[in-house]
Design an enzyme around this catalytic site. Structure first.
Site, PDB file in Angstrom:
ATOM      1  N   ASP A 270      -6.528  -1.975   5.689  1.00  0.00           N
ATOM      2  CA  ASP A 270      -6.460  -2.737   6.934  1.00  0.00           C
ATOM      3  C   ASP A 270      -6.235  -1.746   8.085  1.00  0.00           C
ATOM      4  OD1 ASP A 270      -3.741  -2.040   6.838  1.00  0.00           O
ATOM      5  OD2 ASP A 270      -3.094  -4.043   6.233  1.00  0.00           O
ATOM      6  N   THR A 271      -6.000  -2.233   9.276  1.00  0.00           N
ATOM      7  CA  THR A 271      -5.837  -1.339  10.426  1.00  0.00           C
ATOM      8  C   THR A 271      -4.592  -0.475  10.340  1.00  0.00           C
ATOM      9  OG1 THR A 271      -4.755  -3.099  11.675  1.00  0.00           O
ATOM     10  CG2 THR A 271      -7.116  -2.827  12.003  1.00  0.00           C
TER      11      THR A 271
END
Length: 126
Positions: free
Chosen positions: A11-12
């Site tokens: 994910d980020t």
């Protein structure tokens, strides 16, 4: 099987997205066939996930090198159960129990023939 966690797996925040652990385990199962010069798609059929239980223990992160171990737990007439464990630096971070059913190309369950059972046993030592 060892794999590295890439940006596309996270994910980020650089943490592995939950479904990617299943992908890593699928790669390890497929790799067992590839090492024998085969694919998981056999002459008479192939295997599909019927049931699974996942245990997320510690998050993997971008750049980690993961080691996936696969063990055959039980062979049944038309399916088998595997235990797959993902380790980082020797520490268990994820566990999976998966039942794989043998089906025809039309999608119907079928018994696992003797040759295929022998193959599964050779791939995932019981």
């Amino acid at each position: 099987m060892k794999i590295r966690v890439y940006y596309e797996d996270t994910d980020t925040g650089g943490v592995v997205y939950h479904s990617n652990y299943l992908n890593f385990c699928e790669r390890a199962r497929s790799d067992a066939f590839f090492k024998k010069g085969m694919t998981p798609v056999l002459d008479n059929g192939h295997f599909v996930a019927r049931k699974l239980e996942a245990d997320y223990i510690i998050s993997a992160k971008l750049g980690d090198v993961l080691d996936i171990k696969t063990e055959l737990i039980q062979m049944k007439a038309a399916s088998f159960i595997l235990s797959q464990t993902i380790y980082r630096d020797g520490k268990k971070i994820f566990g999976l129990s998966i039942t794989l059913a043998y089906i025809t190309f039309e999608g119907r369950p079928q018994k696992i023939d003797a040759d295929t059972k022998e193959l599964i046993l050779s791939l995932f030592d019981i």
